[in-house]
Write a protein that holds these residues in place. Structure first.
Motif, PDB file in Angstrom:
ATOM      1  N   SER A 187       0.829  -1.214   0.000  1.00  0.00           N
ATOM      2  CA  SER A 187       0.000   0.000   0.000  1.00  0.00           C
ATOM      3  C   SER A 187       0.860   1.260   0.000  1.00  0.00           C
ATOM      4  O   SER A 187       0.541   2.251  -0.677  1.00  0.00           O
ATOM      5  CB  SER A 187      -0.962  -0.005   1.189  1.00  0.00           C
ATOM      6  N   CYS A 188       1.983   1.250   0.739  1.00  0.00           N
ATOM      7  CA  CYS A 188       2.902   2.398   0.738  1.00  0.00           C
ATOM      8  C   CYS A 188       3.444   2.658  -0.665  1.00  0.00           C
ATOM      9  O   CYS A 188       3.504   3.813  -1.124  1.00  0.00           O
ATOM     10  CB  CYS A 188       4.071   2.141   1.688  1.00  0.00           C
ATOM     11  N   SER A 189       3.854   1.583  -1.326  1.00  0.00           N
ATOM     12  CA  SER A 189       4.437   1.721  -2.669  1.00  0.00           C
ATOM     13  C   SER A 189       3.400   2.214  -3.676  1.00  0.00           C
ATOM     14  O   SER A 189       3.694   3.069  -4.525  1.00  0.00           O
ATOM     15  CB  SER A 189       5.018   0.381  -3.129  1.00  0.00           C
ATOM     16  N   LEU A 190       2.179   1.694  -3.577  1.00  0.00           N
ATOM     17  CA  LEU A 190       1.127   2.106  -4.511  1.00  0.00           C
ATOM     18  C   LEU A 190       0.780   3.581  -4.352  1.00  0.00           C
ATOM     19  O   LEU A 190       0.628   4.306  -5.347  1.00  0.00           O
ATOM     20  CB  LEU A 190      -0.130   1.245  -4.297  1.00  0.00           C
ATOM     21  N   VAL A 191       0.670   4.034  -3.113  1.00  0.00           N
ATOM     22  CA  VAL A 191       0.285   5.433  -2.917  1.00  0.00           C
ATOM     23  C   VAL A 191       1.418   6.369  -3.347  1.00  0.00           C
ATOM     24  O   VAL A 191       1.168   7.452  -3.911  1.00  0.00           O
ATOM     25  CB  VAL A 191      -0.158   5.689  -1.456  1.00  0.00           C
ATOM     26  N   LEU A 192       2.669   5.974  -3.132  1.00  0.00           N
ATOM     27  CA  LEU A 192       3.788   6.803  -3.583  1.00  0.00           C
ATOM     28  C   LEU A 192       3.866   6.827  -5.109  1.00  0.00           C
ATOM     29  O   LEU A 192       4.120   7.881  -5.718  1.00  0.00           O
ATOM     30  CB  LEU A 192       5.097   6.297  -2.974  1.00  0.00           C
ATOM     31  N   LEU A 193       3.620   5.689  -5.734  1.00  0.00           N
ATOM     32  CA  LEU A 193       3.561   5.665  -7.212  1.00  0.00           C
ATOM     33  C   LEU A 193       2.437   6.563  -7.713  1.00  0.00           C
ATOM     34  O   LEU A 193       2.595   7.284  -8.714  1.00  0.00           O
ATOM     35  CB  LEU A 193       3.361   4.231  -7.706  1.00  0.00           C
ATOM     36  N   GLY A 194       1.298   6.516  -7.008  1.00  0.00           N
ATOM     37  CA  GLY A 194       0.187   7.393  -7.391  1.00  0.00           C
ATOM     38  C   GLY A 194       0.580   8.852  -7.306  1.00  0.00           C
ATOM     39  O   GLY A 194       0.238   9.660  -8.179  1.00  0.00           O
ATOM     40  N   HIS A 195       1.316   9.210  -6.259  1.00  0.00           N
ATOM     41  CA  HIS A 195       1.777  10.589  -6.083  1.00  0.00           C
ATOM     42  C   HIS A 195       2.736  10.980  -7.209  1.00  0.00           C
ATOM     43  O   HIS A 195       2.691  12.116  -7.733  1.00  0.00           O
ATOM     44  CB  HIS A 195       2.470  10.731  -4.729  1.00  0.00           C
ATOM     45  N   ILE A 196       3.589  10.040  -7.595  1.00  0.00           N
ATOM     46  CA  ILE A 196       4.537  10.297  -8.692  1.00  0.00           C
ATOM     47  C   ILE A 196       3.786  10.539 -10.004  1.00  0.00           C
ATOM     48  O   ILE A 196       4.064  11.499 -10.748  1.00  0.00           O
ATOM     49  CB  ILE A 196       5.529   9.121  -8.841  1.00  0.00           C
ATOM     50  N   PHE A 197       2.812   9.680 -10.307  1.00  0.00           N
ATOM     51  CA  PHE A 197       2.045   9.847 -11.547  1.00  0.00           C
ATOM     52  C   PHE A 197       1.246  11.146 -11.527  1.00  0.00           C
ATOM     53  O   PHE A 197       1.100  11.818 -12.562  1.00  0.00           O
ATOM     54  CB  PHE A 197       1.122   8.651 -11.769  1.00  0.00           C
ATOM     55  N   LEU A 198       0.756  11.527 -10.355  1.00  0.00           N
ATOM     56  CA  LEU A 198       0.058  12.806 -10.243  1.00  0.00           C
ATOM     57  C   LEU A 198       1.021  13.955 -10.547  1.00  0.00           C
ATOM     58  O   LEU A 198       0.663  14.906 -11.270  1.00  0.00           O
ATOM     59  CB  LEU A 198      -0.508  12.960  -8.830  1.00  0.00           C
ATOM     60  N   SER A 199       2.252  13.862 -10.026  1.00  0.00           N
ATOM     61  CA  SER A 199       3.246  14.903 -10.284  1.00  0.00           C
ATOM     62  C   SER A 199       3.622  14.967 -11.760  1.00  0.00           C
ATOM     63  O   SER A 199       3.977  16.035 -12.280  1.00  0.00           O
ATOM     64  CB  SER A 199       4.505  14.636  -9.452  1.00  0.00           C
ATOM     65  N   LEU A 200       3.534  13.832 -12.454  1.00  0.00           N
ATOM     66  CA  LEU A 200       3.848  13.783 -13.888  1.00  0.00           C
ATOM     67  C   LEU A 200       2.652  14.163 -14.758  1.00  0.00           C
ATOM     68  O   LEU A 200       2.765  14.224 -15.983  1.00  0.00           O
ATOM     69  CB  LEU A 200       4.327  12.369 -14.264  1.00  0.00           C
ATOM     70  N   GLY A 201       1.491  14.377 -14.116  1.00  0.00           N
ATOM     71  CA  GLY A 201       0.293  14.739 -14.862  1.00  0.00           C
ATOM     72  C   GLY A 201      -0.429  13.565 -15.477  1.00  0.00           C
ATOM     73  O   GLY A 201      -1.349  13.744 -16.286  1.00  0.00           O
ATOM     74  N   ASN A 202      -0.073  12.358 -15.089  1.00  0.00           N
ATOM     75  CA  ASN A 202      -0.722  11.148 -15.615  1.00  0.00           C
ATOM     76  C   ASN A 202      -1.811  10.736 -14.618  1.00  0.00           C
ATOM     77  O   ASN A 202      -1.624   9.840 -13.790  1.00  0.00           O
ATOM     78  CB  ASN A 202       0.311  10.033 -15.802  1.00  0.00           C
ATOM     79  N   ASN A 203      -2.966  11.417 -14.732  1.00  0.00           N
ATOM     80  CA  ASN A 203      -4.025  11.222 -13.732  1.00  0.00           C
ATOM     81  C   ASN A 203      -4.611   9.822 -13.745  1.00  0.00           C
ATOM     82  O   ASN A 203      -4.990   9.279 -12.699  1.00  0.00           O
ATOM     83  CB  ASN A 203      -5.142  12.249 -13.955  1.00  0.00           C
ATOM     84  N   ARG A 204      -4.688   9.236 -14.926  1.00  0.00           N
ATOM     85  CA  ARG A 204      -5.290   7.898 -15.031  1.00  0.00           C
ATOM     86  C   ARG A 204      -4.449   6.866 -14.277  1.00  0.00           C
ATOM     87  O   ARG A 204      -4.978   6.049 -13.513  1.00  0.00           O
ATOM     88  CB  ARG A 204      -5.420   7.511 -16.495  1.00  0.00           C
ATOM     89  N   GLU A 205      -3.130   6.906 -14.512  1.00  0.00           N
ATOM     90  CA  GLU A 205      -2.249   5.964 -13.813  1.00  0.00           C
ATOM     91  C   GLU A 205      -2.232   6.245 -12.310  1.00  0.00           C
ATOM     92  O   GLU A 205      -2.146   5.330 -11.496  1.00  0.00           O
ATOM     93  CB  GLU A 205      -0.818   6.042 -14.373  1.00  0.00           C
ATOM     94  N   ALA A 206      -2.298   7.549 -11.964  1.00  0.00           N
ATOM     95  CA  ALA A 206      -2.342   7.902 -10.548  1.00  0.00           C
ATOM     96  C   ALA A 206      -3.556   7.281  -9.875  1.00  0.00           C
ATOM     97  O   ALA A 206      -3.470   6.717  -8.777  1.00  0.00           O
ATOM     98  CB  ALA A 206      -2.373   9.426 -10.394  1.00  0.00           C
ATOM     99  N   MET A 207      -4.712   7.366 -10.548  1.00  0.00           N
ATOM    100  CA  MET A 207      -5.939   6.783 -10.003  1.00  0.00           C
ATOM    101  C   MET A 207      -5.824   5.268  -9.884  1.00  0.00           C
ATOM    102  O   MET A 207      -6.276   4.664  -8.901  1.00  0.00           O
ATOM    103  CB  MET A 207      -7.122   7.148 -10.911  1.00  0.00           C
ATOM    104  N   TYR A 266      -9.973  13.809  -8.248  1.00  0.00           N
ATOM    105  CA  TYR A 266     -11.400  14.000  -8.554  1.00  0.00           C
ATOM    106  C   TYR A 266     -11.691  15.443  -8.964  1.00  0.00           C
ATOM    107  O   TYR A 266     -12.537  15.708  -9.825  1.00  0.00           O
ATOM    108  CB  TYR A 266     -12.265  13.594  -7.358  1.00  0.00           C
ATOM    109  N   ARG A 267     -10.953  16.385  -8.357  1.00  0.00           N
ATOM    110  CA  ARG A 267     -11.135  17.780  -8.735  1.00  0.00           C
ATOM    111  C   ARG A 267     -10.696  18.000 -10.193  1.00  0.00           C
ATOM    112  O   ARG A 267     -11.376  18.664 -10.957  1.00  0.00           O
ATOM    113  CB  ARG A 267     -10.332  18.693  -7.799  1.00  0.00           C
ATOM    114  N   MET A 268      -9.559  17.400 -10.547  1.00  0.00           N
ATOM    115  CA  MET A 268      -9.051  17.541 -11.916  1.00  0.00           C
ATOM    116  C   MET A 268      -9.972  16.875 -12.930  1.00  0.00           C
ATOM    117  O   MET A 268     -10.071  17.302 -14.086  1.00  0.00           O
ATOM    118  CB  MET A 268      -7.642  16.925 -12.020  1.00  0.00           C
ATOM    119  N   CYS A 269     -10.633  15.796 -12.481  1.00  0.00           N
ATOM    120  CA  CYS A 269     -11.567  15.082 -13.374  1.00  0.00           C
ATOM    121  C   CYS A 269     -12.940  15.764 -13.426  1.00  0.00           C
ATOM    122  O   CYS A 269     -13.813  15.352 -14.204  1.00  0.00           O
ATOM    123  CB  CYS A 269     -11.743  13.643 -12.909  1.00  0.00           C
TER     124      CYS A 269
END
Length: 615
Positions: A486-506, A536-539
């Motif tokens: 779960s730690c790794s998934l949420v950090l990956l999500g944060h990384i994808f959000l920082s890269l602007g890849n919202n779908r992968e972040a979700m 969700y705000r971005m979507c």
């Protein structure tokens, strides 16, 4: 002839009266001792005098704090019995009890030669020779002289084999395996376990002996997997262990411990009583649940174990129960911190510290590094990074355990990242490099990849971070390390959000949130809900954004409230315990040591004789 009968009569009368006072409700130990001391006024023969000294020493050790008088009686029993022919049991029992007393007084320099001498004398008495070998091995193991202890256990195994005591032979061998496990000598451990396993499976002795041996063997297998961070691999062994403990605790199927070793006098031992084994199985089950990320299960089994310990302490005050209590508390504290219950966690740290301080000096020595590590984790959860750094550094200085040393280094590295002290982090790089980690633990190596990924995230080196985190995920999924997943998934999500890849972040954050809620891990849920709110705000999904916002607000409020309460508690002062005596920090107005809801080797080698009597 009449004189002898008369002598027997008064001696038996005094002995019977002493026993009456001992077993009275409540026991009248003063009158019991007076009856036994009266024996000497009759100028008894040497045999009666030596036996009475032994009985008095035993009573004084068990029921009083008059250690000096107990020691005097046991020394007289030992010296007098050596000059009496065919008086072996008194001679060997007095030596064994006297050695125990010397050890309690931190005089192992007296206990060890006494036991070595008695071992030489007892070679024709299989029971006492085995028992004394176990006892001397226990002393060496308490001193962490595992080489000497293993040597004695090897001698015991060979002697038991020659004497036809095959059950005790396996007890010696399994005890040696336990010390090899504690000493992390896996190259020697694995072939020995592989040799013992089939012998136990094909055991032709009694069913109860087989079950006791199987439980010892399975405990070793479970602990080996847990020490290696192999949470998934341990499941079949743990399941067998839980089935075996159910078998031996069914009174209609299994006899009492006293009947386990009926037959060869050299086989009159059990590793632990059924009651202690039940607590031990709870302990390893809690360890597994904690590592797997099942905090609710860990708490449930801990509460059951605490009830069992409290029940046993009413009639049994052995140090092994305190060791179990402390081990359980250490894992429960980790659960509390993950679940955001910091106030309870620091109170339980104080309870564990009180138990350590109240026991023999070696108990605090064995657990001080763990206590400092737990205080470091608590300080991290309270955002007191300077205190966390200080606690982890004390733990690193005071431990020789590779796994604990690595765990403390990994958390210290996270502290430096959070404090933006890149230089200090870089000094730890060699200690936390997953490719050269000085640890046999699969889970710690996976955690090391996570810390590397976290560093890359803070430095905005996102591609490298993803590479490290995917390695963490691969290793975590292989062994069901749910919290690390779960730690790794949420950090990956944060990384994808920082890269602007919202779908992968979700795709990363949604399963992280689901997994964290099952654990439950409040901090990861807080982190994940913050990311989901932004996604969700971005979507443009206002409804889910509001839901995520409320979830985030709820977790924030929960943690802030707990944070404030923890700061106000007197136990919070423990985070400043560094080099000072622990006793000065335990005057906190806390009396938790007796309010329950406890690898130390205390008394784990020395088996319990199958039957014993005080008088």
């Amino acid at each position: 002839m009449a004189s002898t009968s008369s002598q027997d009569a008064w001696y038996l009368a005094l002995l019977g009266l002493a026993e009456h006072f001992r077993v009275s409700t409540p026991p009248n130990i003063r009158m019991c001792v007076q009856c036994l001391q009266t024996v000497f006024s009759f100028k008894p023969p040497p045999r009666v005098e030596a036996r009475t000294h032994l009985q008095l020493g035993n009573i004084l050790v068990l029921y009083t704090k008059n250690v000096d008088l107990a020691r005097s009686h046991l020394e007289q029993a030992w010296y007098q019995s050596q000059n009496i022919a065919a008086f072996d049991d008194i001679k060997y029992e007095s030596a064994s009890l006297l050695a125990e007393l010397y050890e309690q007084q931190n005089q192992t320099n007296l206990a060890k030669p006494l036991l070595r001498k008695t071992i030489e004398m007892s070679q024709q008495n299989v029971f006492w020779h085995c028992r004394l070998l176990f006892q001397l091995a226990q002393i060496h193991s308490n001193e962490r002289d595992y080489l000497s202890a293993c040597g004695l256990l090897g001698v015991g195994a060979d002697y038991a084999h020659i004497s036809g005591a095959q059950y005790s032979r396996l007890l010696f061998t399994l005890s040696k395996c336990m010390l090899l496990l504690i000493d992390k000598k896996f190259n020697e451990l694995h072939p020995l376990l592989a040799q013992v396993g089939p012998i136990i499976d094909n055991w032709q002795g009694s069913l109860q002996q087989k079950e006791y041996l199987k439980i010892f063997f399975l405990v070793l297998q479970v602990c080996q997997c847990l020490m290696s961070g192999q949470v998934k691999s341990v499941k079949p062994y743990l399941k067998q262990l839980q089935q075996s403990i159910q078998t031996i605790t069914q009174p209609n199927l299994m006899p009492s411990d006293e009947d386990v070793s009926a037959g060869n006098s050299g086989d009159m031992f059990v590793w632990m009583s059924k009651e202690h084994l039940c607590v031990l199985v709870y302990v390893v089950t809690v360890m597994h649940s904690m590592q797997a990320g099942y905090m609710d299960k860990a708490q449930k089994y801990t509460e059951k174990a605490f009830l069992q310990i409290e029940k046993l302490k009413l009639s049994d005050n052995r140090s092994i129960l305190t060791s179990f209590h402390i081990l359980l508390l250490e894992h429960l504290i980790l659960c509390r911190l993950v679940m955001g219950q910091k106030g309870q966690a620091i109170r339980e740290v104080a309870t564990a510290a009180q138990l350590c301080a109240a026991g023999p000096p070696r108990l605090l020595a064995a657990h001080s590094a763990q206590l400092h590590t737990l205080l470091g984790l608590y300080a991290m959860s309270m955002n007191s990074m300077e205190a966390a750094e200080a606690q982890f550094n004390v733990a690193l200085r005071s431990t020789t355990d590779r796994e604990l040393w690595t765990f403390a280094n990994l958390n210290l590295a996270i502290v430096y990242l959070r404090m933006k002290r890149e230089g200090d982090f870089n000094k730890l790089i060699e200690n936390i490099n997953p490719e050269t980690l000085p640890s046999h633990s699969h889970s710690l190596r996976a955690a090391a990849f996570y810390v590397q990924g976290l560093q890359c995230f803070f430095q905005a080196r996102y591609n490298e971070a993803k590479r490290y985190l995917r390695e963490t995920l691969k290793m975590a999924n292989a062994e069901d390390l749910n919290r690390l997943t779960s730690c790794s998934l949420v950090l990956l999500g944060h990384i994808f959000l920082s890269l602007g890849n919202n779908r992968e972040a979700m795709n990363m954050v949604t399963p992280a949130m689901q997994l964290a809620s099952k654990i439950p891990d409040v901090h990861i849920q807080l982190w994940a809900s913050a990311i989901l709110k932004d996604l969700y705000r971005m979507c443009g999904d206002g409804g889910r954004e509001a839901e995520a916002y409320q979830t985030h607000a709820n977790f924030s409020q929960l943690l802030m409230k707990d944070n404030y309460a923890s700061h106000q508690s007197p136990e919070h002062a423990l985070i400043t315990w560094i080099e000072q005596p622990l006793a000065s920090f335990l005057q906190l107005g806390t009396n938790n040591a007796n309010n329950l809801g406890a690898p130390s080797t205390s008394n784990m080698i020395m088996p319990t004789p199958g039957s014993s009597s005080l008088m």
